[in-house]
Design a protein around this motif. Sequence first.
Motif, mmCIF file in Angstrom:
data_model
loop_
_atom_site.group_PDB
_atom_site.id
_atom_site.type_symbol
_atom_site.label_atom_id
_atom_site.label_comp_id
_atom_site.label_asym_id
_atom_site.label_seq_id
_atom_site.Cartn_x
_atom_site.Cartn_y
_atom_site.Cartn_z
ATOM 1 N N ALA A 206 0.710 -1.506 0.249
ATOM 2 C CA ALA A 206 -0.096 0.200 0.274
ATOM 3 C C ALA A 206 1.045 1.588 0.421
ATOM 4 N N TYR A 207 2.245 1.106 0.888
ATOM 5 C CA TYR A 207 3.059 2.316 0.499
ATOM 6 C C TYR A 207 3.447 2.652 -0.347
ATOM 7 N N ILE A 208 4.045 1.319 -1.265
ATOM 8 C CA ILE A 208 4.892 1.599 -2.827
ATOM 9 C C ILE A 208 3.609 1.927 -3.259
ATOM 10 N N LYS A 209 2.320 1.800 -3.255
ATOM 11 C CA LYS A 209 1.765 2.447 -4.581
ATOM 12 C C LYS A 209 1.203 3.550 -4.614
ATOM 13 N N GLU A 210 1.088 4.109 -2.747
ATOM 14 C CA GLU A 210 0.974 5.473 -2.754
ATOM 15 C C GLU A 210 1.979 6.638 -2.996
ATOM 16 N N PRO B 149 6.981 10.058 -9.643
ATOM 17 C CA PRO B 149 7.511 9.400 -10.556
ATOM 18 C C PRO B 149 8.820 9.193 -10.063
ATOM 19 N N PHE B 150 8.781 8.168 -8.430
ATOM 20 C CA PHE B 150 9.397 7.776 -8.376
ATOM 21 C C PHE B 150 10.293 6.172 -9.572
ATOM 22 N N GLU B 151 11.644 6.317 -9.440
ATOM 23 C CA GLU B 151 12.294 5.407 -10.197
ATOM 24 C C GLU B 151 12.247 3.839 -9.687
ATOM 25 N N TYR B 152 12.193 3.398 -8.564
ATOM 26 C CA TYR B 152 12.653 1.984 -8.243
ATOM 27 C C TYR B 152 12.276 2.101 -6.403
ATOM 28 N N VAL B 153 12.072 0.961 -5.965
ATOM 29 C CA VAL B 153 12.455 0.382 -4.537
ATOM 30 C C VAL B 153 13.062 0.534 -4.201
ATOM 31 N N VAL C 80 16.445 6.097 -15.118
ATOM 32 C CA VAL C 80 16.381 7.552 -15.294
ATOM 33 C C VAL C 80 14.984 8.496 -15.322
ATOM 34 N N ASN C 81 14.516 9.408 -13.859
ATOM 35 C CA ASN C 81 13.522 9.822 -15.031
ATOM 36 C C ASN C 81 13.240 11.023 -16.027
ATOM 37 N N ARG C 82 13.315 10.540 -16.393
ATOM 38 C CA ARG C 82 13.050 11.082 -17.576
ATOM 39 C C ARG C 82 12.054 12.652 -18.083
ATOM 40 N N ARG C 83 11.352 12.891 -16.829
ATOM 41 C CA ARG C 83 10.068 13.788 -17.231
ATOM 42 C C ARG C 83 10.577 15.289 -17.442
#
Length: 207
Positions: A3-7, A13-17, A204-207
């Motif tokens: 639930a924490y990850i989904k929220e 825009p996180f790249e990974y956990v 890499v977040n390319r936003r």
Amino acid sequence: TIAYIKESFSQLPFEYVSFYAPTFTLNESWVRKLCSDMKEQNALHPWKCTTTQFHLDRDLVGAMADAKCFRISVGIETFEAGALSVLPKHKHEARIQFDRIYGWCQEFGIELNCFVVVGLPGTTVDGTKVTFEYLSKEGIRIRPSIYSNYGLLRPDMAEQEMVHFLGRHILPEDSGFSQAERMRLYQLAFVMDKTTSATINIPVNRR
């Protein structure tokens, strides 16, 4: 956890956990359920973890890869025989277990990150270099850290003094290594890093 990850991913825009428990796979059934539930609940995001060599097996690595694990970090400490004798008994076959894990990670497309202790009691400069060279396989990232002797801590020690002993950047002068040997160990710890697939494939977040 899911639930924490989904929220979190719904808001930014996180790249990974990152799972940073040093024994992440100690409770294998929990990890297996996490992997299956992430798939069932549509919470599959790239993730990495830190764990021990001795709580991994082929099936578990495969399940983790299937749930989008892209990197596993393990502690190696050393492969040098003289130093292994002072480590806990279960670490005496670290090299054999490492080869197994390396094969599983290659099989399932997971990057392997290895923590190596530089200046560990019982090691030599040449032995440390051999450990580095052995680990310099395709797709492996070596993450060295300077040995910290927690036995040097005292209740009355000032913060600056604690940082000096435990900052993982300086080998104490009484570490048993000569000045020339310490310089060679620093070269290994801070100069030998190289670009690997673990570096190239960092999302890499390319936003």
